[in-house]
Scaffold this motif. Sequence first.
Motif, PDB file in Angstrom:
ATOM      1  N   ALA A 195      -5.502  -2.901  13.319  1.00 11.43           N
ATOM      2  CA  ALA A 195      -4.894  -4.193  12.771  1.00 11.43           C
ATOM      3  C   ALA A 195      -4.981  -4.084  11.136  1.00 11.43           C
ATOM      4  O   ALA A 195      -4.103  -4.352  10.317  1.00 11.43           O
ATOM      5  N   ILE A 196      -6.250  -3.878  10.784  1.00 14.82           N
ATOM      6  CA  ILE A 196      -6.586  -3.874   9.322  1.00 14.82           C
ATOM      7  C   ILE A 196      -5.973  -2.800   8.799  1.00 14.82           C
ATOM      8  O   ILE A 196      -5.554  -3.052   7.641  1.00 14.82           O
ATOM      9  N   GLU A 197      -6.112  -1.672   9.376  1.00  9.90           N
ATOM     10  CA  GLU A 197      -5.613  -0.389   8.818  1.00  9.90           C
ATOM     11  C   GLU A 197      -4.018  -0.733   8.544  1.00  9.90           C
ATOM     12  O   GLU A 197      -3.462  -0.269   7.595  1.00  9.90           O
ATOM     13  N   ASN A 198      -3.469  -1.332   9.580  1.00  8.21           N
ATOM     14  CA  ASN A 198      -1.880  -1.269   9.638  1.00  8.21           C
ATOM     15  C   ASN A 198      -1.570  -2.346   8.481  1.00  8.21           C
ATOM     16  O   ASN A 198      -0.561  -2.158   7.914  1.00  8.21           O
ATOM     17  N   GLU A 199      -2.560  -3.519   8.300  1.00 13.23           N
ATOM     18  CA  GLU A 199      -1.967  -4.438   7.312  1.00 13.23           C
ATOM     19  C   GLU A 199      -2.269  -3.872   6.080  1.00 13.23           C
ATOM     20  O   GLU A 199      -1.574  -4.076   4.929  1.00 13.23           O
ATOM     21  N   LYS A 200      -3.425  -2.982   5.862  1.00 15.83           N
ATOM     22  CA  LYS A 200      -3.728  -2.466   4.630  1.00 15.83           C
ATOM     23  C   LYS A 200      -2.548  -1.446   4.052  1.00 15.83           C
ATOM     24  O   LYS A 200      -2.084  -1.346   2.921  1.00 15.83           O
ATOM     25  N   ARG A 201      -2.251  -0.674   5.095  1.00 18.02           N
ATOM     26  CA  ARG A 201      -1.017   0.235   4.833  1.00 18.02           C
ATOM     27  C   ARG A 201       0.207  -0.718   4.470  1.00 18.02           C
ATOM     28  O   ARG A 201       0.973  -0.082   3.532  1.00 18.02           O
ATOM     29  N   ALA A 202       0.493  -1.841   5.078  1.00 19.04           N
ATOM     30  CA  ALA A 202       1.671  -2.549   4.765  1.00 19.04           C
ATOM     31  C   ALA A 202       1.601  -3.049   3.313  1.00 19.04           C
ATOM     32  O   ALA A 202       2.451  -3.286   2.908  1.00 19.04           O
ATOM     33  N   ALA A 203       0.470  -3.588   3.116  1.00 17.07           N
ATOM     34  CA  ALA A 203       0.235  -4.195   1.947  1.00 17.07           C
ATOM     35  C   ALA A 203       0.229  -3.147   0.475  1.00 17.07           C
ATOM     36  O   ALA A 203       0.850  -3.577  -0.193  1.00 17.07           O
ATOM     37  N   ILE A 204      -0.280  -2.149   0.873  1.00 16.29           N
ATOM     38  CA  ILE A 204      -0.113  -1.001  -0.108  1.00 16.29           C
ATOM     39  C   ILE A 204       1.065  -0.597  -0.328  1.00 16.29           C
ATOM     40  O   ILE A 204       1.984  -0.434  -1.364  1.00 16.29           O
TER      41      ILE A 204
END
Length: 164
Positions: free
Chosen positions: A112-121
């Motif tokens: 979830a953190i990785e997905n949020e990170k990708r979404a934020a990037i």
Amino acid sequence: MQLVTPGIGLIFWQLVTFLIVLFLLAKFAWKPIMKALHEREASIEDALSAAERAKLEIQSLKADNEKLLAEARLERDKILKEASDAGNALVESAKNKANEEGARMIAQAREAIENEKRAAITEVKNMAAALSLDIAERILRKELSNPAAQQELAADYIREVTLN
């Protein structure tokens, strides 16, 4: 002294009376007395043998009770050990399940953190692109507001395109 020494007649009659009593006792009382004594002796022997048998039976029962008590203790220890083992297995199983669940939750959280990170990037890139376009649009409007600057910009583009 005559009172202390008995007379011959008295001794004779005492002896006759004693013999008569002895004869009567021998004739009528001796056999029943002996029979009663033998019966008493037999009943005492029976009582002693019964007591000995009871003593042996009590010892046997006591040994059986000790054996049953020892078996019961062993069974109790076995049941307690099985219960302890089952409890330990249950605790171990719960611990393993909790560890697995924790690892799964950590993996999900990382994902979830990785997905949020990708979404934020992606969002930052989109915002940067939008800001870049906005800035470029503002610069172009400012520069293209003057017709001479527009012609000069077009000529620069044409030179770059033909050079490439």
